[in-house]
Design an enzyme around this catalytic site. Structure first.
Site, PDB file in Angstrom:
ATOM      1  N   ASP A 198      -6.470  -6.564  -5.488  1.00 43.96           N
ATOM      2  CA  ASP A 198      -6.278  -5.447  -6.412  1.00 43.96           C
ATOM      3  C   ASP A 198      -6.438  -5.874  -7.861  1.00 43.96           C
ATOM      4  O   ASP A 198      -6.758  -5.055  -8.723  1.00 43.96           O
ATOM      5  CB  ASP A 198      -4.864  -4.863  -6.245  1.00 43.96           C
ATOM      6  CG  ASP A 198      -4.754  -3.962  -5.034  1.00 43.96           C
ATOM      7  OD1 ASP A 198      -5.795  -3.472  -4.575  1.00 43.96           O
ATOM      8  OD2 ASP A 198      -3.630  -3.761  -4.567  1.00 43.96           O
ATOM      9  N   HIS A 235       1.885   3.053  -3.183  1.00 43.81           N
ATOM     10  CA  HIS A 235       0.899   3.738  -4.029  1.00 43.81           C
ATOM     11  C   HIS A 235       1.127   5.239  -4.066  1.00 43.81           C
ATOM     12  O   HIS A 235       0.959   5.890  -5.104  1.00 43.81           O
ATOM     13  CB  HIS A 235      -0.521   3.491  -3.511  1.00 43.81           C
ATOM     14  CG  HIS A 235      -1.204   2.351  -4.181  1.00 43.81           C
ATOM     15  ND1 HIS A 235      -1.464   2.343  -5.527  1.00 43.81           N
ATOM     16  CD2 HIS A 235      -1.676   1.181  -3.696  1.00 43.81           C
ATOM     17  CE1 HIS A 235      -2.082   1.209  -5.842  1.00 43.81           C
ATOM     18  NE2 HIS A 235      -2.213   0.489  -4.749  1.00 43.81           N
ATOM     19  N   GLN A 279       0.831  -1.212   0.000  1.00 44.70           N
ATOM     20  CA  GLN A 279       0.000   0.000   0.000  1.00 44.70           C
ATOM     21  C   GLN A 279       0.857   1.249   0.000  1.00 44.70           C
ATOM     22  O   GLN A 279       0.559   2.226  -0.677  1.00 44.70           O
ATOM     23  CB  GLN A 279      -0.922   0.052   1.236  1.00 44.70           C
ATOM     24  CG  GLN A 279      -2.081  -0.899   1.170  1.00 44.70           C
ATOM     25  CD  GLN A 279      -2.881  -0.740  -0.101  1.00 44.70           C
ATOM     26  OE1 GLN A 279      -3.380   0.332  -0.380  1.00 44.70           O
ATOM     27  NE2 GLN A 279      -2.973  -1.799  -0.894  1.00 44.70           N
ATOM     28  N   HIS A 312     -53.426  16.794  -1.027  1.00 43.21           N
ATOM     29  CA  HIS A 312     -53.061  15.388  -0.872  1.00 43.21           C
ATOM     30  C   HIS A 312     -54.286  14.587  -0.458  1.00 43.21           C
ATOM     31  O   HIS A 312     -54.585  13.544  -1.043  1.00 43.21           O
ATOM     32  CB  HIS A 312     -51.963  15.236   0.195  1.00 43.21           C
ATOM     33  CG  HIS A 312     -50.586  15.569  -0.272  1.00 43.21           C
ATOM     34  ND1 HIS A 312     -50.218  16.824  -0.677  1.00 43.21           N
ATOM     35  CD2 HIS A 312     -49.476  14.803  -0.405  1.00 43.21           C
ATOM     36  CE1 HIS A 312     -48.949  16.820  -1.020  1.00 43.21           C
ATOM     37  NE2 HIS A 312     -48.475  15.602  -0.870  1.00 43.21           N
ATOM     38  N   GLU A 323      -9.850   0.853   4.533  1.00 44.18           N
ATOM     39  CA  GLU A 323     -10.203   0.448   3.170  1.00 44.18           C
ATOM     40  C   GLU A 323      -9.946  -1.057   3.001  1.00 44.18           C
ATOM     41  O   GLU A 323     -10.816  -1.793   2.555  1.00 44.18           O
ATOM     42  CB  GLU A 323      -9.339   1.254   2.197  1.00 44.18           C
ATOM     43  CG  GLU A 323      -9.615   0.959   0.739  1.00 44.18           C
ATOM     44  CD  GLU A 323      -8.587   1.637  -0.183  1.00 44.18           C
ATOM     45  OE1 GLU A 323      -7.532   2.069   0.325  1.00 44.18           O
ATOM     46  OE2 GLU A 323      -8.850   1.717  -1.394  1.00 44.18           O
ATOM     47  N   HIS A 324      -8.734  -1.488   3.346  1.00 44.84           N
ATOM     48  CA  HIS A 324      -8.338  -2.903   3.253  1.00 44.84           C
ATOM     49  C   HIS A 324      -7.956  -3.417   4.638  1.00 44.84           C
ATOM     50  O   HIS A 324      -7.216  -2.741   5.352  1.00 44.84           O
ATOM     51  CB  HIS A 324      -7.103  -3.077   2.369  1.00 44.84           C
ATOM     52  CG  HIS A 324      -7.225  -2.506   0.997  1.00 44.84           C
ATOM     53  ND1 HIS A 324      -6.617  -1.328   0.629  1.00 44.84           N
ATOM     54  CD2 HIS A 324      -7.878  -2.956  -0.101  1.00 44.84           C
ATOM     55  CE1 HIS A 324      -6.896  -1.078  -0.645  1.00 44.84           C
ATOM     56  NE2 HIS A 324      -7.664  -2.039  -1.116  1.00 44.84           N
TER      57      HIS A 324
END
Lengths: 431, 431
Positions: free
Chosen positions: A362, A263, A260, A421, A328-329
């Site tokens: 991924d 990235h 990670q 209504h 996230e992961h």
């Protein structure tokens, strides 16, 4: 060197809270520029697209036709891809398609005890725009992760916009688009591409939703056109949280943390372990692996600035920490990952056991790699087929069950001071 | 007098396009004020809430305890509601609950042919904030439509914020909250309420998602805190599209058109019919009914400014028009509504047949009345249980199937220049 925390240390609560609220993203103030670009594309259409492409991508074009990727170009690009890579892309495509096919929601139609017919019907969004970044962040795997679920959902028109700075276009991206069934592709990027997709131009018909990652300009443009079209989430820097006991190979876990970190210098990798000695071994392994990592200039700062190693007295402490981080992961590299997972709720994607490195997800796992970042797993989910369909709710009364339900509707309409209504019901009941 | 269009008229395309792009909302520029309020609540917490409540709602309070609605107050409010209205609210609550229970997505867990385990697991969002407007737009039905699905989803903490200008609080709103199981209620409104829900204060713990309608300040605040928390859609003025043949009673259809028009001077009511004589009869009925309508001062301008009657040569032309309009509410008052509905895709909620006035869906139908407006039914859906849950995707490999999948992942990681991704797989395969 990553930050070290221990749940047994005094001041842990404050340190953990600081970790949670650390700002990892410098949000460039591009909103004014983006507003002007969008307005210009709305006004001048194709001509504006040509101007911005000239200015930002240094690409000369006479007309939009020159910025339209042809079937021949796609074919050429596919030929350029190494067979091994093409096979891997096909495997990924097929696995993503079969996993996402299971997500298609079922229509529901039923009659309740009163005889009222109710239901939900799902239909695909007609046209979707796929944004693909140019340059180094131009990932074919992301093309598959966005386009394949759209195709599975039944989106009939997929429009891809990808900038080609100085004319360069990653053949892998075109190959992935081809494999995902995308045929309408423009060499346009940035806020101008988002504007074109949202509002349309002489050449590009507008879409109803725009998905895909992008830089600060693209993100700001997506926020601005939201409402006119739908958008997917605005993703932040990637994150991984690894919960690992001492029985793991420190080198495996270090590799996962670095996968990670490489990235983005703003990416975040966190280890939670109940074994202080193992924590130290992982930290050493990270330093060792960094020495030979091609993207050490990215992964190093990410680990140093945002990495964290949290030691817990017992794995029983892990679920509350994980839910607060809402990663996230999440890798659960422990003996009984299912038991631990059952006690956790806020996470985008979980990778169970010692043999499921996040990188599998991924690329070829089949699940989506577009996932909620920055603690948004507390309230949102990864990209799925649901992002490409919408639901119509269905109601059908007949004269008889309208008589049964009507008086209650009239009572509530009256209570809310909405006489028309009430009248629309009463008039059908001769009340 | 509403605008009249006919698909056979020259210039229809341009007129229809103008109708679609007509701006019905004057978006007040409140963003700077909202930014300051949010910042202030983040900094000063409870003290800021007390200040803004004093200033905007003319309500003096010493502490947040004074702005917290007690169990006794709720009980008192319930007692004040007429039995007939309370029964109607209970019927609505029960019908909403049973319809929404069917929307709960199922977890999925399976093993693919390689032996890889995959899946999706749904969990409820832990804490949700429900915004409820004060004053005349304080609708108990909206409380039910937002809170009941949250409860069905399993949200364990529901926090309601409702302003009480000059101390006034609609007992119906408290009764609806009570019926929906909401127990944590604060007399706070506006951007300050949204900020408190998103960031928390000394007294109010933050939530993970905020739903519910509100004025321009509330909408701007929700946009601003989006990302820190989830939000529901930002709803625009209400809309109805009625597709009706000449066999309908013009008075029924006129009542339906007015039931939306009375919501807001910016509401929009449109009739599509294949019978020009019927169109005229409906227009006359609208004018006649307006004369006795309590909210004629709202419904009249809405119908005059934004109402439209479109005559088509044949009902075959209707589906394309409906999909372009993508209405929030669609009534199909025709002989075979199912056949027509099958040819339509962009609509929030459909009401089938001559005996299903839209108002039934507003109150007691069971489906949700929070629906996509302003053409967003092209890409989004009404509120549902799905808005209160989130999905975790699951992946589990063992040593054997990691060997099968690993090489493809490594190939793609290499192609994308992400060596650490490849290494995290390779290291487990001794590659």
């Amino acid at each position: 060197m990553a930050i070290r925390l221990s749940t047994s240390a005094t001041g842990f609560a404050a340190d953990f809270s600081a970790l949670l609220s650390s700002k990892r993203e410098a949000s460039a103030d591009v909103d004014t520029a983006v507003r002007d670009i969008i307005e210009d594309v709305k006004q001048r259409g194709d001509a504006a697209l040509l101007d911005y492409t000239r200015r930002f991508d240094r690409l000369e074009a006479e007309s939009l036709a020159d910025l339209t990727v042809t079937a021949e170009e796609i074919e050429e690009a596919v030929k350029k891809v190494a067979p091994r890579t093409l096979d891997a892309l096909k495997l990924a495509r097929d696995r993503i398609a079969s996993h996402h096919a299971r997500q298609m929601p079922a229509d529901d139609r039923y009659t309740d005890p009163l005889g009222v017919e109710l239901g939900s019907r799902w239909t695909a969004i007609e046209a979707v725009g796929l944004y693909v970044p140019g340059g180094t962040a131009s990932y074919p795997s992301s093309v598959l992760m966005n386009a394949v679920p759209a195709g599975v959902a039944g989106v009939s028109r997929m429009v891809m916009c990808v900038p080609s700075p100085d004319g360069a276009l990653n053949p892998l991206v075109l190959a992935a688009a081809h494999l995902a069934g995308v045929t309408e592709i423009y060499r346009i990027g940035g806020a101008q591409a988002v504007a074109a997709l949202a509002f349309g131009t002489e050449t590009i018909r507008p879409v109803s939703k725009i998905v895909g990652p992008g830089n600060a300009y693209v993100a700001a443009a997506k926020r601005r056109v939201f409402g006119t079209v739908g958008i997917d989430m605005i993703a932040g820097p990637s994150e991984i949280l690894v919960v690992a006991d001492g029985a793991n190979d420190p080198d495996w876990i270090a590799a996962d943390l670095l996968s990670q970190a490489e990235h983005d210098t703003s990416a975040q990798s966190i280890l939670i372990t109940d074994d202080a000695g193992f924590a130290e071994a992982v930290e050493k392994a990270v330093e060792r692996q960094l020495k030979t990592l091609p993207r050490a200039d990215v992964a190093g700062p990410s680990w140093a600035d945002f990495g964290a190693v949290i030691t817990v007295a017992s794995m029983d402490e892990a679920p509350a920490l994980v839910d607060a981080i809402a990663p996230e992961h999440l890798e659960l590299a422990v003996e009984d990952p299912e038991a631990l997972f059952a006690r956790i709720r806020n996470v985008g994607a979980v990778f169970l056991g010692r043999h499921t490195p996040e990188a599998i997800g991924d690329y070829v796992g089949g699940s989506n790699h577009v996932l909620p970042t920055a603690r948004s797993a507390r309230f949102s989910s990864g990209l799925s087929v649901l992002d490409f369909v919408k639901r119509t709710s269905i109601l059908r009364c007949n004269a008889e069950n309208l008589r049964a339900l009507g008086p209650a509707a009239i009572a509530l309409a009256e209570a809310e001071g909405l006489a028309a209504h009430g009248r629309s019901v009463a008039i059908r009941l001769n009340l």
